[in-house]
Enzyme design. Sequence first.
Site, PDB file in Angstrom:
ATOM      1  N   ASP A   1      -3.596 -11.181  48.478  1.00 15.38           N
ATOM      2  CA  ASP A   1      -2.216 -10.638  48.496  1.00 15.38           C
ATOM      3  C   ASP A   1      -2.570  -8.993  48.427  1.00 15.38           C
TER       4      ASP A   1
ATOM      5  N   TYR B   1      11.330   1.918  64.507  1.00 14.22           N
ATOM      6  CA  TYR B   1      12.208   2.464  63.535  1.00 14.22           C
ATOM      7  C   TYR B   1      11.384   3.169  62.286  1.00 14.22           C
TER       8      TYR B   1
ATOM      9  N   PRO C   1       5.358  -1.770  67.522  1.00 11.35           N
ATOM     10  CA  PRO C   1       6.005  -2.871  68.569  1.00 11.35           C
ATOM     11  C   PRO C   1       7.764  -2.690  68.550  1.00 11.35           C
TER      12      PRO C   1
ATOM     13  N   SER D   1      18.697  -5.578  45.527  1.00  9.19           N
ATOM     14  CA  SER D   1      18.314  -5.597  44.063  1.00  9.19           C
ATOM     15  C   SER D   1      17.009  -4.698  44.082  1.00  9.19           C
TER      16      SER D   1
ATOM     17  N   ARG E   1      13.470 -14.207  59.822  1.00 10.71           N
ATOM     18  CA  ARG E   1      14.194 -13.100  58.815  1.00 10.71           C
ATOM     19  C   ARG E   1      15.311 -12.361  59.607  1.00 10.71           C
TER      20      ARG E   1
ATOM     21  N   ARG F   1      -0.987  -6.656  47.866  1.00 18.49           N
ATOM     22  CA  ARG F   1      -0.358  -5.747  46.974  1.00 18.49           C
ATOM     23  C   ARG F   1      -1.131  -5.775  45.427  1.00 18.49           C
TER      24      ARG F   1
ATOM     25  N   GLY G   1      -2.660 -10.074  57.145  1.00 15.24           N
ATOM     26  CA  GLY G   1      -1.549 -11.057  58.006  1.00 15.24           C
ATOM     27  C   GLY G   1      -2.222 -11.761  58.885  1.00 15.24           C
TER      28      GLY G   1
ATOM     29  N   THR H   1      -0.857 -15.577  61.022  1.00 16.29           N
ATOM     30  CA  THR H   1       0.357 -16.091  61.589  1.00 16.29           C
ATOM     31  C   THR H   1       0.660 -14.835  62.676  1.00 16.29           C
TER      32      THR H   1
ATOM     33  N   ARG I   1      -1.499 -14.416  52.007  1.00 17.16           N
ATOM     34  CA  ARG I   1      -1.447 -15.041  50.796  1.00 17.16           C
ATOM     35  C   ARG I   1      -1.546 -16.364  50.666  1.00 17.16           C
TER      36      ARG I   1
HETATM   37  C1  HXC Z   1      18.200  -9.922  50.163  1.00 16.92           C
HETATM   38  C2  HXC Z   1      16.162 -10.671  49.242  1.00 16.92           C
HETATM   39  C3  HXC Z   1      16.159 -11.568  50.631  1.00 16.92           C
HETATM   40  C4  HXC Z   1      17.019 -11.492  51.443  1.00 16.92           C
HETATM   41  C5  HXC Z   1      14.251 -11.899  49.391  1.00 16.92           C
HETATM   42  N1  HXC Z   1      14.949 -10.909  48.700  1.00 16.92           N
HETATM   43  N2  HXC Z   1      14.828 -12.206  50.426  1.00 16.92           N
HETATM   44  N3  HXC Z   1      17.181  -9.848  49.076  1.00 16.92           N
HETATM   45  N4  HXC Z   1      18.243 -10.510  51.047  1.00 16.92           N
HETATM   46  N5  HXC Z   1      16.889 -12.084  52.597  1.00 16.92           N
HETATM   47  C6  HXC Z   1      14.677 -10.418  47.271  1.00 16.92           C
HETATM   48  C7  HXC Z   1      14.816 -11.573  46.332  1.00 16.92           C
HETATM   49  O1  HXC Z   1      15.988 -12.033  45.625  1.00 16.92           O
HETATM   50  C8  HXC Z   1      13.837 -10.984  45.266  1.00 16.92           C
HETATM   51  O2  HXC Z   1      14.545 -10.166  44.293  1.00 16.92           O
HETATM   52  C9  HXC Z   1      13.041  -9.888  45.941  1.00 16.92           C
HETATM   53  O3  HXC Z   1      13.644  -9.849  47.250  1.00 16.92           O
HETATM   54  C10 HXC Z   1      11.443 -10.615  46.031  1.00 16.92           C
HETATM   55  O4  HXC Z   1      11.757 -11.873  46.819  1.00 16.92           O
HETATM   56  P1  HXC Z   1      10.628 -13.112  46.501  1.00 16.92           P
HETATM   57  O5  HXC Z   1      10.869 -14.208  47.384  1.00 16.92           O
HETATM   58  O6  HXC Z   1      10.182 -13.263  45.084  1.00 16.92           O
HETATM   59  O7  HXC Z   1       9.363 -12.260  47.101  1.00 16.92           O
HETATM   60  P2  HXC Z   1       7.937 -12.775  47.771  1.00 16.92           P
HETATM   61  O8  HXC Z   1       7.569 -13.970  47.673  1.00 16.92           O
HETATM   62  O9  HXC Z   1       7.059 -11.641  47.568  1.00 16.92           O
HETATM   63  O10 HXC Z   1       8.405 -12.646  49.419  1.00 16.92           O
HETATM   64  C11 HXC Z   1       8.656 -11.440  50.073  1.00 16.92           C
HETATM   65  C12 HXC Z   1       9.398 -11.401  50.992  1.00 16.92           C
HETATM   66  C13 HXC Z   1       9.523 -12.564  52.183  1.00 16.92           C
HETATM   67  C14 HXC Z   1       9.357 -10.273  52.081  1.00 16.92           C
HETATM   68  C15 HXC Z   1      10.811 -11.508  50.372  1.00 16.92           C
HETATM   69  O11 HXC Z   1      10.370 -12.569  52.980  1.00 16.92           O
HETATM   70  C16 HXC Z   1       8.123 -12.635  52.776  1.00 16.92           C
HETATM   71  O12 HXC Z   1       7.052 -13.207  52.303  1.00 16.92           O
HETATM   72  N6  HXC Z   1       7.937 -12.219  53.929  1.00 16.92           N
HETATM   73  C17 HXC Z   1       6.675 -12.068  54.505  1.00 16.92           C
HETATM   74  C18 HXC Z   1       6.517 -12.400  56.208  1.00 16.92           C
HETATM   75  C19 HXC Z   1       7.697 -11.368  56.877  1.00 16.92           C
HETATM   76  O13 HXC Z   1       8.699 -10.867  56.271  1.00 16.92           O
HETATM   77  N7  HXC Z   1       7.492 -11.453  58.098  1.00 16.92           N
HETATM   78  C20 HXC Z   1       8.435 -10.500  59.103  1.00 16.92           C
HETATM   79  C21 HXC Z   1       7.609  -9.202  59.477  1.00 16.92           C
HETATM   80  S1  HXC Z   1       8.428  -8.708  60.973  1.00 16.92           S
HETATM   81  P3  HXC Z   1      15.547 -10.275  42.813  1.00 16.92           P
HETATM   82  O14 HXC Z   1      15.941  -9.145  42.312  1.00 16.92           O
HETATM   83  O15 HXC Z   1      16.530 -11.307  43.362  1.00 16.92           O
HETATM   84  O16 HXC Z   1      14.143 -10.852  42.210  1.00 16.92           O
HETATM   85  C22 HXC Z   1       8.692  -6.865  60.678  1.00 16.92           C
HETATM   86  C23 HXC Z   1       9.379  -5.936  61.648  1.00 16.92           C
HETATM   87  C24 HXC Z   1      10.010  -6.691  62.695  1.00 16.92           C
HETATM   88  O17 HXC Z   1       8.360  -6.354  59.704  1.00 16.92           O
HETATM   89  C25 HXC Z   1      10.865  -5.647  63.560  1.00 16.92           C
HETATM   90  C26 HXC Z   1      11.759  -6.666  64.531  1.00 16.92           C
HETATM   91  C27 HXC Z   1      11.907  -5.854  65.988  1.00 16.92           C
HETATM   92  P1  NAP Z   2       4.468 -12.624  60.348  1.00 19.69           P
HETATM   93  O1  NAP Z   2       4.123 -13.748  61.290  1.00 19.69           O
HETATM   94  O2  NAP Z   2       5.558 -12.960  59.320  1.00 19.69           O
HETATM   95  O3  NAP Z   2       3.462 -11.735  59.886  1.00 19.69           O
HETATM   96  C1  NAP Z   2       3.276 -11.222  58.491  1.00 19.69           C
HETATM   97  C2  NAP Z   2       2.158 -11.654  57.988  1.00 19.69           C
HETATM   98  O4  NAP Z   2       1.840 -10.806  56.790  1.00 19.69           O
HETATM   99  C3  NAP Z   2       1.970 -13.013  57.488  1.00 19.69           C
HETATM  100  O5  NAP Z   2       0.737 -13.569  58.129  1.00 19.69           O
HETATM  101  C4  NAP Z   2       1.903 -13.023  55.960  1.00 19.69           C
HETATM  102  O6  NAP Z   2       1.329 -14.215  55.588  1.00 19.69           O
HETATM  103  C5  NAP Z   2       1.323 -11.665  55.749  1.00 19.69           C
HETATM  104  N1  NAP Z   2       1.672 -11.234  54.372  1.00 19.69           N
HETATM  105  C6  NAP Z   2       2.911 -10.998  53.990  1.00 19.69           C
HETATM  106  N2  NAP Z   2       2.846 -10.471  52.704  1.00 19.69           N
HETATM  107  C7  NAP Z   2       1.891 -10.385  52.392  1.00 19.69           C
HETATM  108  C8  NAP Z   2       1.143 -10.000  51.159  1.00 19.69           C
HETATM  109  N3  NAP Z   2       1.668  -9.536  50.110  1.00 19.69           N
HETATM  110  N4  NAP Z   2      -0.329  -9.885  51.403  1.00 19.69           N
HETATM  111  C9  NAP Z   2      -1.002 -10.302  52.359  1.00 19.69           C
HETATM  112  N5  NAP Z   2      -0.606 -10.797  53.590  1.00 19.69           N
HETATM  113  C10 NAP Z   2       0.878 -10.715  53.439  1.00 19.69           C
HETATM  114  O7  NAP Z   2       5.397 -11.458  61.318  1.00 19.69           O
HETATM  115  P2  NAP Z   2       4.891 -10.703  62.514  1.00 19.69           P
HETATM  116  O8  NAP Z   2       6.047 -10.695  63.487  1.00 19.69           O
HETATM  117  O9  NAP Z   2       3.537 -11.309  63.357  1.00 19.69           O
HETATM  118  O10 NAP Z   2       4.425  -9.277  61.959  1.00 19.69           O
HETATM  119  C11 NAP Z   2       3.228  -8.687  62.078  1.00 19.69           C
HETATM  120  C12 NAP Z   2       3.309  -7.138  62.161  1.00 19.69           C
HETATM  121  O11 NAP Z   2       4.355  -6.811  63.082  1.00 19.69           O
HETATM  122  C13 NAP Z   2       3.981  -6.739  60.916  1.00 19.69           C
HETATM  123  O12 NAP Z   2       3.514  -5.474  60.520  1.00 19.69           O
HETATM  124  C14 NAP Z   2       5.404  -6.424  61.410  1.00 19.69           C
HETATM  125  O13 NAP Z   2       6.286  -5.625  60.466  1.00 19.69           O
HETATM  126  C15 NAP Z   2       4.974  -5.714  62.815  1.00 19.69           C
HETATM  127  N6  NAP Z   2       6.170  -5.881  63.586  1.00 19.69           N
HETATM  128  C16 NAP Z   2       6.486  -6.884  64.435  1.00 19.69           C
HETATM  129  C17 NAP Z   2       7.547  -7.113  65.286  1.00 19.69           C
HETATM  130  C18 NAP Z   2       8.143  -8.453  65.561  1.00 19.69           C
HETATM  131  O14 NAP Z   2       8.943  -8.329  66.768  1.00 19.69           O
HETATM  132  N7  NAP Z   2       7.486  -9.396  65.716  1.00 19.69           N
HETATM  133  C19 NAP Z   2       8.224  -5.929  65.432  1.00 19.69           C
HETATM  134  C20 NAP Z   2       7.762  -4.578  65.084  1.00 19.69           C
HETATM  135  C21 NAP Z   2       6.636  -4.680  64.062  1.00 19.69           C
HETATM  136  P3  NAP Z   2       1.482 -14.753  54.142  1.00 19.69           P
HETATM  137  O15 NAP Z   2       3.026 -15.216  54.071  1.00 19.69           O
HETATM  138  O16 NAP Z   2       0.618 -16.024  54.204  1.00 19.69           O
HETATM  139  O17 NAP Z   2       0.916 -13.988  52.979  1.00 19.69           O
END
Ligand code: HXC
Ligand code: NAP
Length: 297
Positions: free
Chosen positions: A76, A158, A199, A116, A210, A78, A25, A28, A50
Amino acid sequence: MTVHTHQNAMLKDGAFRGRTVAITGGGTGLGRSMAQTLLSLGAQVVICGRRAEVLDRTADELRQETGGEVLPQPCDVRNTDQVEALVAAAYDRFGAVHGLVNNAAGNFICPTERLSYRAFQTVVDIVQGGAVHCTLAFGKRWIAAGLPGAILNIVTTYASSGSGYVVPSAVAKAGVLALTRSLASEWGKYGIRSNAIAPGPFPTEGAWSRLMPDALRNLGDPTARIPLGRVGEHQELANLAAYLLSDYSGYINGACITIDGGESVHGAGQFNYLDAVSPEQWDELQAIMKPKKAEAP
Ligand code: HXC
Ligand code: NAP
């Protein structure tokens, strides 16, 4: 004269010269910021995600910003074949890898009863599956070669406390924290250290879009729960990450360091709601509640 603040890289120049770190990751957000800091300290960095176009753009920017060497490798986490290919590409390009940051994550807010099965599984597969895959792939290499390594897992506060509305992430991050602590014990004998950072809120496009959508802004200012009254700055987290990956932290193993401005302890403290009491109200309360000293005869 250089002014030293939390906005500068903290370690000495060249602290990572000759070292290679792989950051999942890394294209970004916080992953990119960690890459930037490590490169500025002399590291070579492998970033994966990805989206190839995001990685390529970030790699170009990072090269320009730091003059360092960056390998952008689409992967990826996964998919174990893609993880194996990531490791192979990193070793082909740099000859060795010394550190791994499991930073890639997926997350979104949703009431748990609305999820789901696939939604739950998707987050667990990225966060926990991805960290396990990369840890196994790099760890086996290090152990086979008899070389040390440093693993840094980015979890969340958490991961320890749990949290509603992000339950798949909480479950997965708790697993990653258990992985961190378990391997700190088991792989310490190989010279492989395993640590985590938990963090609090650090603004990134990925997390904010999100988890803190504009539609929820009227529920209140998230910084109100943070004793320091602000969100984190990327450099603050990147400095901690650099330290935990460096030899300066050579005796730190199995730690999870919280960096959240005090948010999690504030949430846990039973009487912290008294922040809302004004100085005038304290005057009134103390006039009633504080025992009076007996008058001198
Ligand atoms: C309910 C959801 C949903 C939502 C997706 N799904 N978003 N369900 N609410 N908001 C469901 C879809 O309907 C689908 O289920 C399943 O999840 C998979 O969705 P896809 O879009 O096919 O998956 P994919 O393309 O692999 O994308 C993964 C993802 C997406 C997690 C859904 O958001 C993503 O790519 N995220 C990567 C970056 C990210 O999340 N960054 C934030 C990290 S911050 P069904 O059953 O309908 O097929 C963090 C900590 C922050 O982690 C803490 C802050 C303090
Ligand atoms: P982010 O920019 O969305 O980073 C997530 C990264 O993971 C993206 O670069 C994404 O790139 C990559 N990723 C997602 N699915 C992947 C997959 N299947 N294979 C490979 N790469 C994948 O969010 P961020 O805030 O910087 O988060 C970074 C880390 O900090 C995460 O572990 C998050 O849980 C943690 N964190 C963040 C916060 C916060 O406040 N920002 C707080 C607590 C913890 P692609 O979409 O191109 O795959």
